[in-house]
Design a protein around this motif. Structure first.
Motif, PDB file in Angstrom:
ATOM      1  N   ARG A   1      26.911  54.258  12.577  1.00  0.00           N
ATOM      2  CA  ARG A   1      25.829  54.270  11.592  1.00  0.00           C
ATOM      3  C   ARG A   1      25.858  53.000  10.745  1.00  0.00           C
ATOM      4  O   ARG A   1      24.807  52.399  10.467  1.00  0.00           O
ATOM      5  CB  ARG A   1      25.954  55.503  10.705  1.00  0.00           C
ATOM      6  CG  ARG A   1      24.826  55.658   9.696  1.00  0.00           C
ATOM      7  CD  ARG A   1      24.965  56.975   8.950  1.00  0.00           C
ATOM      8  NE  ARG A   1      23.905  57.135   7.966  1.00  0.00           N
ATOM      9  CZ  ARG A   1      23.965  56.653   6.719  1.00  0.00           C
ATOM     10  NH1 ARG A   1      25.025  55.978   6.321  1.00  0.00           N
ATOM     11  NH2 ARG A   1      22.959  56.832   5.890  1.00  0.00           N
ATOM     12  N   GLN A   2      27.064  52.566  10.336  1.00  0.00           N
ATOM     13  CA  GLN A   2      27.173  51.361   9.534  1.00  0.00           C
ATOM     14  C   GLN A   2      26.715  50.135  10.311  1.00  0.00           C
ATOM     15  O   GLN A   2      26.007  49.268   9.776  1.00  0.00           O
ATOM     16  CB  GLN A   2      28.635  51.186   9.082  1.00  0.00           C
ATOM     17  CG  GLN A   2      28.870  49.979   8.186  1.00  0.00           C
ATOM     18  CD  GLN A   2      28.197  50.119   6.832  1.00  0.00           C
ATOM     19  OE1 GLN A   2      27.916  51.247   6.390  1.00  0.00           O
ATOM     20  NE2 GLN A   2      27.896  49.003   6.197  1.00  0.00           N
ATOM     21  N   ARG A   3      27.095  50.059  11.585  1.00  0.00           N
ATOM     22  CA  ARG A   3      26.658  48.927  12.399  1.00  0.00           C
ATOM     23  C   ARG A   3      25.147  48.934  12.598  1.00  0.00           C
ATOM     24  O   ARG A   3      24.505  47.874  12.630  1.00  0.00           O
ATOM     25  CB  ARG A   3      27.376  48.953  13.755  1.00  0.00           C
ATOM     26  CG  ARG A   3      28.864  48.648  13.660  1.00  0.00           C
ATOM     27  CD  ARG A   3      29.534  48.740  15.025  1.00  0.00           C
ATOM     28  NE  ARG A   3      30.954  48.520  14.928  1.00  0.00           N
ATOM     29  CZ  ARG A   3      31.533  47.322  14.951  1.00  0.00           C
ATOM     30  NH1 ARG A   3      30.778  46.241  15.089  1.00  0.00           N
ATOM     31  NH2 ARG A   3      32.836  47.195  14.853  1.00  0.00           N
ATOM     32  N   TYR A   4      24.571  50.125  12.743  1.00  0.00           N
ATOM     33  CA  TYR A   4      23.116  50.214  12.906  1.00  0.00           C
ATOM     34  C   TYR A   4      22.399  49.739  11.643  1.00  0.00           C
ATOM     35  O   TYR A   4      21.420  48.973  11.713  1.00  0.00           O
ATOM     36  CB  TYR A   4      22.727  51.652  13.228  1.00  0.00           C
ATOM     37  CG  TYR A   4      21.241  51.890  13.293  1.00  0.00           C
ATOM     38  CD1 TYR A   4      20.478  51.405  14.350  1.00  0.00           C
ATOM     39  CD2 TYR A   4      20.596  52.598  12.285  1.00  0.00           C
ATOM     40  CE1 TYR A   4      19.115  51.617  14.402  1.00  0.00           C
ATOM     41  CE2 TYR A   4      19.230  52.811  12.332  1.00  0.00           C
ATOM     42  CZ  TYR A   4      18.497  52.326  13.397  1.00  0.00           C
ATOM     43  OH  TYR A   4      17.151  52.530  13.434  1.00  0.00           O
ATOM     44  N   VAL A   5      22.896  50.172  10.489  1.00  0.00           N
ATOM     45  CA  VAL A   5      22.290  49.750   9.224  1.00  0.00           C
ATOM     46  C   VAL A   5      22.427  48.240   9.052  1.00  0.00           C
ATOM     47  O   VAL A   5      21.484  47.556   8.631  1.00  0.00           O
ATOM     48  CB  VAL A   5      22.943  50.496   8.046  1.00  0.00           C
ATOM     49  CG1 VAL A   5      22.479  49.913   6.709  1.00  0.00           C
ATOM     50  CG2 VAL A   5      22.609  51.978   8.105  1.00  0.00           C
ATOM     51  N   GLU A   6      23.595  47.696   9.382  1.00  0.00           N
ATOM     52  CA  GLU A   6      23.800  46.251   9.259  1.00  0.00           C
ATOM     53  C   GLU A   6      22.862  45.479  10.181  1.00  0.00           C
ATOM     54  O   GLU A   6      22.355  44.419   9.814  1.00  0.00           O
ATOM     55  CB  GLU A   6      25.253  45.905   9.566  1.00  0.00           C
ATOM     56  CG  GLU A   6      26.231  46.360   8.489  1.00  0.00           C
ATOM     57  CD  GLU A   6      27.676  46.106   8.884  1.00  0.00           C
ATOM     58  OE1 GLU A   6      27.898  45.671  10.037  1.00  0.00           O
ATOM     59  OE2 GLU A   6      28.572  46.354   8.051  1.00  0.00           O
TER      60      GLU A   6
END
Length: 393
Positions: A160-165
């Protein structure tokens, strides 16, 4: 409020991570309390209370840096737990630090490191079960399900963090490209405006030369005519100087081809422009109001170009059966232009992605004026510009 809180957390991330470990520190104290009741059963008789407190600190303190160095923090906690197993101290509540460290690796590092952390944790659980359970293989599935659930939640947070980034990165890249296109369009408009104003100034200088030559010929035979010619030279020179001042800072292509300089279109050509647009199939109502007074050539060019651009946009985007109106209002110290239509308004793309409006703003801005372009409340589109007259910079 929430934005300020997030900013504070980013500035004091180490303090926040330390405070987040408070429950784990309490587990360390609980471990000391529990093991002190039966030191032989827990294998803590040889280390005592001070040793247990030191063990708890060695398990908890490395996790303070779990965000910045998750792999190192997990490795230290896992090594301390292994030494604890070698010494013979049984599992204590504070050993939950291993799970916290594993979650940190899964949530913040690539998949290969997350898998390695899960394998190390599983090996640790199996070693404890070998020592404490009658059949380690029978007892292993229960803790494994718990460990896997924590590991999966860390993997989910990582994804999820990589997607948001990635979304933020794409948005920043799109914004950068949009700003770059706007800068390119602005530079192109400034170049075109500078070339047009160069022609205006060159024309004024040519007029000055002709007037000066006429004054030279008439100074002996017709002094009055010579005086009028000199006054014309002075007036034209001031106007040319004002235009040159406005050219400062405006980029210009030095590869401009030579040739005769001719004045750019101005107020006298507005009627021809309106007729040309009408001949293209767009009905246009054209009105002038107020006391008409002398307008410098550069500002006449601005007025002409704004009306031309606005009517061109109406032709492109107004839709069928559209009508337009052009109103030029002369004030004591300014001229106000209003170009409106009853076309599609907000539903139509306007001015080549905003480049036409950029050009209007650049032109008017050089003379300290303002321009506003927006859909009309009752339908259609309207461009309003106010241009101060006779002001020099």
């Amino acid at each position: 409020m929430f934005g300020r809180l997030r900013a504070w957390k980013r500035r004091h991330s180490l303090l926040v991570d330390t405070l987040a470990l408070t429950p784990l520190a309490l587990l360390g104290l609980l471990s000391t309390r529990i093991s002190s009741t039966a030191p032989e059963a827990y294998g803590t008789s040889r280390v005592g209370t001070v040793g247990l407190l030191l063990l708890s600190a060695m398990l908890v303190v490395p996790l303070i840096w779990r965000r910045k160095y998750p792999v190192v923090a997990f490795a230290v906690v896992a090594l301390v737990s292994f030494v604890q197993w070698v010494v013979g101290i049984t599992v204590l509540p504070v050993n939950a630090a291993v799970l916290v460290g594993m979650y940190g690796v899964a949530a913040r590092r690539p998949l290969k490191w997350a898998i390695a952390a899960a394998v190390v944790t599983e090996i640790g659980i199996f070693l404890w079960l070998l020592r404490t359970a009658d059949s380690a293989l029978d007892q292993w599935p229960g803790p494994t399900v718990f460990i896997v659930s924590i590991w999966v939640s860390g993997i989910y947070r990582n994804m999820r963090q990589r997607y948001v980034e990635s979304l933020v990165e794409r948005a920043e890249r799109a914004e950068h490209e949009r700003d770059q296109q706007a800068r390119i369009a602005t530079a192109a408009e400034r170049t075109r405006i500078a070339r047009e104003l160069h022609d205006v100034v060159a024309h004024n200088v040519s007029v000055m030369v002709v007037q000066a030559d006429g004054a030279g010929y008439a100074i002996d035979t017709d002094p009055e005519q010579a005086r009028l010619a000199v006054q014309a030279v002075s007036s034209t020179g001031r106007q040319a100087l004002a235009e040159m001042r406005r050219l400062v800072g405006v980029l210009r292509d030095d590869r401009t081809s030579g040739g005769e300089y001719a004045p750019q279109p101005g107020l006298e050509q507005l009627a021809d422009l309106i007729e040309q647009v009408r001949a293209s199939g767009l009905p246009v109502d054209f009105t002038r109001s107020g006391p008409q007074h002398e307008v410098p050539d550069g500002e006449q060019l601005v007025i002409y170009r704004i009306i031309q651009e606005a009517l061109t946009n109406t032709l492109k985007h107004g839709g069928p059966s559209v009508r337009a109106s052009v109103r030029v209002e002369y004030g004591a110290h300014d001229v106000t232009l209003t170009v409106s239509d009853d076309g599609r308004g907000a539903s139509a793309a306007r001015a080549d992605d905003g480049h036409g409006l950029i050009g209007m703003r650049e032109r008017v801005g050089m003379y300290g004026g303002t321009v506003h372009a927006a859909p009309r409340p009752g339908g259609g589109f309207q461009v309003t510009a106010r241009l101060p007259i006779g002001q020099t910079t």
